[in-house]
Design a protein around this motif. Structure first.
Motif, short mmCIF file in Angstrom:
data_model
loop_
_atom_site.label_atom_id
_atom_site.label_comp_id
_atom_site.label_asym_id
_atom_site.label_seq_id
_atom_site.Cartn_x
_atom_site.Cartn_y
_atom_site.Cartn_z
N TYR B 36 0.85 -1.17 0.00
CA TYR B 36 0.00 0.00 0.00
C TYR B 36 0.89 1.23 0.00
O TYR B 36 1.98 1.25 0.57
CB TYR B 36 -0.90 0.03 1.24
N LYS B 38 0.94 5.45 0.81
CA LYS B 38 0.20 6.44 1.58
C LYS B 38 0.85 7.82 1.46
O LYS B 38 2.02 7.99 1.80
CB LYS B 38 0.13 6.02 3.05
N PRO B 44 -4.27 4.95 3.11
CA PRO B 44 -3.46 4.11 2.23
C PRO B 44 -4.25 3.70 0.99
O PRO B 44 -5.47 3.54 1.05
CB PRO B 44 -3.15 2.88 3.10
N PHE B 89 3.64 0.75 2.72
CA PHE B 89 3.39 -0.28 3.73
C PHE B 89 3.32 -1.64 3.08
O PHE B 89 2.64 -1.83 2.06
CB PHE B 89 2.05 -0.02 4.44
N LEU B 100 -5.49 -8.18 7.58
CA LEU B 100 -4.15 -7.78 7.16
C LEU B 100 -3.29 -7.43 8.37
O LEU B 100 -3.76 -6.81 9.32
CB LEU B 100 -4.22 -6.55 6.24
N PHE B 102 0.15 -5.30 9.04
CA PHE B 102 0.96 -4.29 8.37
C PHE B 102 2.34 -4.15 8.99
O PHE B 102 2.51 -4.31 10.20
CB PHE B 102 0.27 -2.92 8.44
N GLY B 103 3.32 -3.81 8.15
CA GLY B 103 4.61 -3.35 8.63
C GLY B 103 4.52 -1.89 9.02
O GLY B 103 3.47 -1.25 8.87
N LYS B 104 5.65 -1.35 9.53
CA LYS B 104 5.64 0.03 10.01
C LYS B 104 5.76 1.06 8.88
O LYS B 104 5.55 2.24 9.10
CB LYS B 104 6.79 0.24 10.99
#
Lengths: 114, 112
Positions: B36, B38, B44, B89, B100, B102-104
């Motif tokens: 994603y 953003k 996002p 992301f 989902l 998510f990573g940072k």
């Protein structure tokens, strides 16, 4: 199509106050989600819903409540606001089936609790 | 316990060059991966995805590579454009439960 809309865009709350974050989607998606994003962090799932009348907890549900009375709306309720709830809140939706992981996000609500 | 990790908080590249964003995951049950993008003050937006049965998926300037044995995926953007400057992301899911993780995020800056 407006997609996913969220209101308000920004809000300041005092500790202990309550508020409802509104989320509406016009894509007839079954699945809807609430996330929060803290600075420098990824999105964390608060609650989700697979259809009207069905909701379930995500990773960080404490301090929040949700309801899903219609396909379109998925409001998030904060009952007793705390400084730890200062964050940006995103609502998302996705269709069922093959592309259910492809979530469509609203623009976010920035919440500051003082 | 961070199941999806993006270890580079930021990346800066020159316009026209390749941008490579990396993502590692720890949960071997993940079988679908997404990127994603953003922009500030926006939500996002979905960019590209890949199923665990593939090792590559391409969409225009964006290509995602998946190395299941290393539990690693990467997003390649070629050529990079200033409008690509955003936070990216990485996200992962188990297709059985559609949620989902998510990573940072990685802040990509493409310099003109």
């Amino acid at each position: 199509n407006a997609g996913v809309t969220q209101t308000p865009k920004f809000r300041i709350l005092k500790i202990g106050q309550s508020m409802t974050l509104q989320c509406t989607q016009d894509m007839n998606h079954n699945y809807m989600y609430w996330y929060r994003q803290d600075p420098g962090m990824g999105l964390k799932l608060i609650y989700y819903s697979v259809g009207a009348g069905i909701t379930d907890k995500g990773e960080v549900p404490n301090g929040y409540n949700v309801s899903r009375s219609t396909t379109e709306d998925f409001p998030l309720r904060l009952e007793l606001a705390a400084p730890s709830q200062t964050s940006v809140y995103f609502c998302a939706s996705s269709p069922p089936g093959l592309y259910q992981e492809t979530q469509y996000f609203g623009p976010g609500t920035r919440l500051l609790v003082l | 316990d961070q199941q999806v990790k993006q270890n580079s908080p930021s990346l800066s590249v020159q316009e026209g060059r390749i941008s490579i964003l990396n993502c590692d995951y720890t949960n071997s049950m993940f079988d679908y991966f997404l990127w994603y993008k953003k922009y500030p003050a926006e939500g996002p937006t979905f960019l590209i995805s890949i199923s665990s049965i593939k090792d590559k998926n391409e969409d225009g300037r964006f290509t995602v590579f998946l190395n299941k044995s290393a539990k690693h995926l990467s997003l390649h953007i070629v050529p990079s454009q200033p409008g690509d400057s955003a936070v990216y992301f990485c996200a992962a899911s188990m297709r059985s439960n559609y949620k989902l993780t998510f990573g940072k995020g990685t802040l990509l800056t493409v310099n003109p």
